[in-house]
Motif scaffolding. Structure first.
Motif, PDB file in Angstrom:
ATOM      1  N   GLU A   1       0.824  -1.208   0.000  1.00  0.00           N
ATOM      2  CA  GLU A   1       0.000   0.000   0.000  1.00  0.00           C
ATOM      3  C   GLU A   1       0.864   1.266   0.000  1.00  0.00           C
ATOM      4  O   GLU A   1       0.582   2.220  -0.732  1.00  0.00           O
ATOM      5  CB  GLU A   1      -0.923  -0.002   1.213  1.00  0.00           C
ATOM      6  CG  GLU A   1      -1.977   1.070   1.174  1.00  0.00           C
ATOM      7  CD  GLU A   1      -2.951   0.925   2.332  1.00  0.00           C
ATOM      8  OE1 GLU A   1      -2.972   1.830   3.180  1.00  0.00           O
ATOM      9  OE2 GLU A   1      -3.673  -0.091   2.356  1.00  0.00           O
ATOM     10  N   ASN A   2       1.921   1.270   0.796  1.00  0.00           N
ATOM     11  CA  ASN A   2       2.799   2.445   0.884  1.00  0.00           C
ATOM     12  C   ASN A   2       3.453   2.787  -0.449  1.00  0.00           C
ATOM     13  O   ASN A   2       3.785   3.946  -0.705  1.00  0.00           O
ATOM     14  CB  ASN A   2       3.884   2.240   1.934  1.00  0.00           C
ATOM     15  CG  ASN A   2       3.349   2.370   3.342  1.00  0.00           C
ATOM     16  OD1 ASN A   2       2.264   2.888   3.559  1.00  0.00           O
ATOM     17  ND2 ASN A   2       4.107   1.887   4.302  1.00  0.00           N
ATOM     18  N   HIS A   3       3.650   1.791  -1.296  1.00  0.00           N
ATOM     19  CA  HIS A   3       4.322   2.023  -2.580  1.00  0.00           C
ATOM     20  C   HIS A   3       3.389   1.825  -3.762  1.00  0.00           C
ATOM     21  O   HIS A   3       3.836   1.809  -4.911  1.00  0.00           O
ATOM     22  CB  HIS A   3       5.556   1.134  -2.686  1.00  0.00           C
ATOM     23  CG  HIS A   3       6.530   1.413  -1.583  1.00  0.00           C
ATOM     24  ND1 HIS A   3       7.284   2.569  -1.538  1.00  0.00           N
ATOM     25  CD2 HIS A   3       6.830   0.734  -0.460  1.00  0.00           C
ATOM     26  CE1 HIS A   3       8.012   2.568  -0.441  1.00  0.00           C
ATOM     27  NE2 HIS A   3       7.752   1.473   0.240  1.00  0.00           N
ATOM     28  N   ASN A   4       2.090   1.657  -3.459  1.00  0.00           N
ATOM     29  CA  ASN A   4       1.070   1.535  -4.492  1.00  0.00           C
ATOM     30  C   ASN A   4       1.349   0.370  -5.439  1.00  0.00           C
ATOM     31  O   ASN A   4       1.144   0.450  -6.641  1.00  0.00           O
ATOM     32  CB  ASN A   4       0.951   2.861  -5.258  1.00  0.00           C
ATOM     33  CG  ASN A   4      -0.388   3.010  -5.931  1.00  0.00           C
ATOM     34  OD1 ASN A   4      -1.349   2.327  -5.588  1.00  0.00           O
ATOM     35  ND2 ASN A   4      -0.460   3.897  -6.904  1.00  0.00           N
ATOM     36  N   ILE A   5       1.888  -0.730  -4.871  1.00  0.00           N
ATOM     37  CA  ILE A   5       2.207  -1.920  -5.657  1.00  0.00           C
ATOM     38  C   ILE A   5       0.991  -2.835  -5.639  1.00  0.00           C
ATOM     39  O   ILE A   5       0.514  -3.231  -4.581  1.00  0.00           O
ATOM     40  CB  ILE A   5       3.431  -2.656  -5.080  1.00  0.00           C
ATOM     41  CG1 ILE A   5       4.661  -1.746  -5.113  1.00  0.00           C
ATOM     42  CG2 ILE A   5       3.701  -3.950  -5.852  1.00  0.00           C
ATOM     43  CD1 ILE A   5       5.858  -2.294  -4.350  1.00  0.00           C
ATOM     44  N   GLY A   6       0.494  -3.165  -6.821  1.00  0.00           N
ATOM     45  CA  GLY A   6      -0.637  -4.077  -6.925  1.00  0.00           C
ATOM     46  C   GLY A   6      -0.190  -5.513  -6.747  1.00  0.00           C
ATOM     47  O   GLY A   6       0.989  -5.836  -6.893  1.00  0.00           O
ATOM     48  N   SER A   7      -1.127  -6.379  -6.453  1.00  0.00           N
ATOM     49  CA  SER A   7      -0.770  -7.777  -6.211  1.00  0.00           C
ATOM     50  C   SER A   7      -0.811  -8.623  -7.475  1.00  0.00           C
ATOM     51  O   SER A   7      -0.356  -9.765  -7.458  1.00  0.00           O
ATOM     52  CB  SER A   7      -1.696  -8.376  -5.158  1.00  0.00           C
ATOM     53  OG  SER A   7      -3.034  -8.373  -5.620  1.00  0.00           O
ATOM     54  N   GLY A   8      -1.297  -8.080  -8.567  1.00  0.00           N
ATOM     55  CA  GLY A   8      -1.433  -8.865  -9.804  1.00  0.00           C
ATOM     56  C   GLY A   8      -0.152  -9.527 -10.256  1.00  0.00           C
ATOM     57  O   GLY A   8      -0.108 -10.740 -10.468  1.00  0.00           O
ATOM     58  N   ASP A   9       0.904  -8.761 -10.399  1.00  0.00           N
ATOM     59  CA  ASP A   9       2.199  -9.295 -10.823  1.00  0.00           C
ATOM     60  C   ASP A   9       2.790 -10.239  -9.780  1.00  0.00           C
ATOM     61  O   ASP A   9       3.523 -11.155 -10.115  1.00  0.00           O
ATOM     62  CB  ASP A   9       3.189  -8.141 -11.044  1.00  0.00           C
ATOM     63  CG  ASP A   9       3.605  -8.004 -12.488  1.00  0.00           C
ATOM     64  OD1 ASP A   9       3.004  -8.654 -13.355  1.00  0.00           O
ATOM     65  OD2 ASP A   9       4.543  -7.240 -12.738  1.00  0.00           O
TER      66      ASP A   9
END
Length: 167
Positions: free
Chosen positions: A114-122
């Protein structure tokens, strides 16, 4: 460990290192010293190197592979070398969860993403994980939502100026 990027670039130009991976915007070379270098092919790769570097420096969870160094222009990122994972179930078993969604609910991992706006898709792909010291860790966590929206959502693949080693 110190890394001489001028020497590294020269050795990459001279094909000293074996390429062990390639994605849409980065190539990965084995430095044969326990580390790899991720070389950005274009602006997307530079952004992904920046995101991985920043994420590693500020992470709270144990899920991110070590980033040892990054060049001033973010073109070259040095990361600990991991053993390849071919089945995501290895990760799930290690962390004692039944599903990827359950793993994503780990409070520290959830906060880091969340802090780095990284999605879980990859991150659901086995190729985004590797084994370091017998522990599954993320080795490819540089694609965040804003980079995806800007460069991937509209399928702009191949429309970016490729970088050469001197850029």
């Amino acid at each position: 460990m110190n890394f001489d990027f001028a020497q590294l670039i020269s050795q990459l130009k001279g094909n000293k290192y074996r390429r062990i991976g390639s994605g849409s915007c980065r190539n990965v070379y084995d430095l044969e010293n326990g580390y790899v270098v991720k070389v950005a092919k274009d602006v997307r790769g530079i952004l992904q190197n920046q995101i991985e570097h920043k994420s590693y420096l500020t992470h709270k969870s144990v899920f991110f592979a070590e980033v040892a160094a990054i060049s001033e222009n973010y073109r070259y990122l040095i990361m600990v070398k991991a053993k390849r994972i071919t089945d995501i179930r290895i990760v799930l078993r290690y962390y004692k969860v039944k599903s990827f969604d359950e793993l994503m609910k780990n409070p520290l991992l959830e906060e880091d993403l969340e802090n780095h706006n990284i999605g879980s898709g990859d991150l659901k792909r086995a190729s985004s994980w590797g084994i370091v010291n017998d522990v599954p860790v993320l080795i490819d966590y540089g694609l965040n939502q804003s980079t995806y929206n800007k460069y991937y959502r509209n399928k702009l693949f191949g429309r970016f100026r490729r970088l050469n080693y001197t850029s």
